[in-house]
Design an enzyme around this catalytic site. Sequence first.
Site, mmCIF file in Angstrom:
data_model
loop_
_atom_site.group_PDB
_atom_site.id
_atom_site.type_symbol
_atom_site.label_atom_id
_atom_site.label_comp_id
_atom_site.label_asym_id
_atom_site.label_seq_id
_atom_site.Cartn_x
_atom_site.Cartn_y
_atom_site.Cartn_z
ATOM 1 C CG ASN A 37 -2.211 0.938 0.955
ATOM 2 O OD1 ASN A 37 -2.243 1.672 -0.112
ATOM 3 N ND2 ASN A 37 -3.224 0.842 2.117
ATOM 4 C CG HIS A 122 -12.089 -3.884 10.567
ATOM 5 N ND1 HIS A 122 -10.976 -3.176 10.162
ATOM 6 C CD2 HIS A 122 -11.545 -5.217 10.581
ATOM 7 C CE1 HIS A 122 -9.995 -3.874 10.414
ATOM 8 N NE2 HIS A 122 -10.181 -5.243 10.479
ATOM 9 N NE ARG A 147 -9.501 -2.736 13.387
ATOM 10 C CZ ARG A 147 -8.859 -2.048 12.405
ATOM 11 N NH1 ARG A 147 -7.555 -2.588 12.344
ATOM 12 N NH2 ARG A 147 -9.503 -1.060 11.725
ATOM 13 C CE1 TYR A 159 -6.547 1.179 12.535
ATOM 14 C CE2 TYR A 159 -5.951 1.883 10.295
ATOM 15 C CZ TYR A 159 -6.474 0.713 11.228
ATOM 16 O OH TYR A 159 -6.546 -0.532 10.685
ATOM 17 C CG ASP A 210 -4.425 -1.908 14.553
ATOM 18 O OD1 ASP A 210 -4.682 -2.161 13.391
ATOM 19 O OD2 ASP A 210 -3.443 -1.365 15.241
ATOM 20 C CG HIS A 212 -2.530 1.807 12.749
ATOM 21 N ND1 HIS A 212 -1.823 2.543 12.074
ATOM 22 C CD2 HIS A 212 -3.101 0.579 12.012
ATOM 23 C CE1 HIS A 212 -1.983 1.968 10.843
ATOM 24 N NE2 HIS A 212 -2.611 0.986 10.417
ATOM 25 C CD GLU A 236 -3.893 -4.880 14.553
ATOM 26 O OE1 GLU A 236 -4.927 -5.527 14.785
ATOM 27 O OE2 GLU A 236 -3.347 -4.803 13.431
ATOM 28 C CD GLU A 262 -1.108 -4.185 10.114
ATOM 29 O OE1 GLU A 262 -1.890 -4.719 11.019
ATOM 30 O OE2 GLU A 262 -1.338 -3.244 9.524
ATOM 31 N NE ARG A 283 -2.515 -7.349 12.934
ATOM 32 C CZ ARG A 283 -3.690 -7.818 12.058
ATOM 33 N NH1 ARG A 283 -4.329 -8.916 12.050
ATOM 34 N NH2 ARG A 283 -3.943 -6.951 11.121
ATOM 35 C CD GLU A 339 -7.031 -6.834 9.414
ATOM 36 O OE1 GLU A 339 -5.935 -7.191 9.657
ATOM 37 O OE2 GLU A 339 -7.638 -5.752 9.250
ATOM 38 C CD1 TRP A 402 -2.333 7.618 10.044
ATOM 39 C CD2 TRP A 402 -1.680 5.807 9.259
ATOM 40 N NE1 TRP A 402 -3.462 7.279 9.456
ATOM 41 C CE2 TRP A 402 -3.301 6.047 8.924
ATOM 42 C CE3 TRP A 402 -1.116 4.514 8.580
ATOM 43 C CZ2 TRP A 402 -4.088 5.197 8.447
ATOM 44 C CZ3 TRP A 402 -2.410 3.557 7.827
ATOM 45 C CH2 TRP A 402 -3.191 3.781 7.634
HETATM 46 C C1 CS2 Z 1 -4.599 -2.074 9.672
HETATM 47 C C2 CS2 Z 1 -4.393 -1.805 8.270
HETATM 48 O O1 CS2 Z 1 -6.013 -4.132 9.050
HETATM 49 C C3 CS2 Z 1 -5.280 -3.521 9.986
HETATM 50 O O2 CS2 Z 1 -4.821 -4.190 10.843
HETATM 51 O O3 CS2 Z 1 -3.435 -1.936 10.251
HETATM 52 O O4 CS2 Z 1 -5.742 -1.310 7.693
HETATM 53 C C4 CS2 Z 1 -3.320 -0.837 7.787
HETATM 54 O O5 CS2 Z 1 -3.537 0.399 8.043
HETATM 55 C C5 CS2 Z 1 -3.213 -1.088 6.227
HETATM 56 O O6 CS2 Z 1 -3.326 -2.439 5.806
HETATM 57 C C6 CS2 Z 1 -2.207 -0.344 5.651
HETATM 58 O O7 CS2 Z 1 -2.062 -0.311 4.486
HETATM 59 MG MG MG Z 2 -3.302 -3.310 12.126
#
Ligand code: CS2
Ligand code: MG
Length: 402
Positions: A37, A122, A147, A159, A210, A212, A236, A262, A283, A339, A402
């Site tokens: 992304n 979500h 979530r 976020y 999350d 983040h 998370e 992730e 993750r 997820e 972020w």
């Molecule tokens: C997030 C994502 O899904 C999640 O747990 O952390 O939305 C993440 O922000 C995006 O995949 C970034 O491209």
């Molecule tokens: Mg995440």
Amino acid sequence: MKIADARVIVTCPGRNFVTLKIVTDEGVTGVGDATLNGRELAVASYLRDHVVPLLIGRDPARIEDTWQYLYQGAYWRRGPVTMSAIAAVDTALWDIKGKVAGLPVYQMLGGRSREGVTVYGHANGETVDQVLTEVARFVDLGYRAVRVQCGVPGLAKTYGVSGDKMFYEPADAALPSEATWSTERYLAHVPAVFARVRDEFGPHLRLLHDVHHRLTPIEAARLGRSLEPYALTWMEDPVPADLQEGFRLIRQHTTTPVAVGEVFNTVWDASQLIREQLIDYIRTTVVHAGGITHLRRIFDFAALHHVRSGSHGATDLSPVCMAAALQLDIAIPNFGLQEYMRHTDQTDQVFPHDYHFEGGYLHPSEAPGLGVDIDEEAAARYPYSPAYLPVNRLEDGTVHPW
Ligand code: CS2
Ligand code: MG
């Protein structure tokens, strides 16, 4: 059988995806997701300019050898661009191997270990009341885990809170948009959100959150402790995970489980976190962590240390990645959660697949290979469109994760 061709397809059915399609001299094809992304074209170039020329003429059955050839042979190891490119090749070769064998890939990974793959949805909202409405919607859809992300009073946006409640897409502008963050406001607000959710939905619904990457370890310890009464399945990405030993501080203060990974792309990014049991869920994903071959390695290492899988599954991971992830999820012994952010109808048209959601589970394809493809004519209708993830700043303007 030899690899005769390999095409890199960039398409944007509402958001950008990069897909590798490998074609053998016997007409068998395989696909792999290579989407990163905000940096999609970097991976597309790595594949087109530095990987595809090396693949032509190779035996597609030699998956491990090809992985090692691309990983060790590049000299410059690791990193999201390199490992997403290797992931796409690896995934496509597993797809081909399954088609040649006439088996879904999971049958070559040891067969089923469970009836279905438990997924989480979500729920998000600007206000707690909106969050409660969304949690109820996912419960009504049959989700067994949800979530929860909520707006923070005093912050314009944060976020995980989106206008479109089903299709959350964080890459929201042709150049990075900017958001303002306040840890103080966030830490003061989150516990009350989960108190309301638990009060409304009771003690058994699996809840996740999350963070983040936005806290320091001691702030994350404070958050984890404040959430203990609400028994989350996981908190998370509590902090940026560059400093793995920093998670020791979180572990010393709270029993709230932690999920990280992730943004990781090799086992070495998480080896200390796993070895010291500083996390509870890893993750890492098929598309960003070197494909099925390396992700299986990560999950097996995690299994030795009581760590379960919790693979990333956001909308910026294509249906090709999801189809492959489910082949691993259904087979590994230490599966935790998957997820599942649904893709738009446009995206599903470009990537026909037959995994399906039923009873709170995603069920992988039984077709030989991965059970997914890319419709190249449909893909050609959606040209690449630059889109970046936002940049975060504190209220004083300091750049912040972020
Ligand atoms: C997030 C994502 O899904 C999640 O747990 O952390 O939305 C993440 O922000 C995006 O995949 C970034 O491209
Ligand atoms: Mg995440």
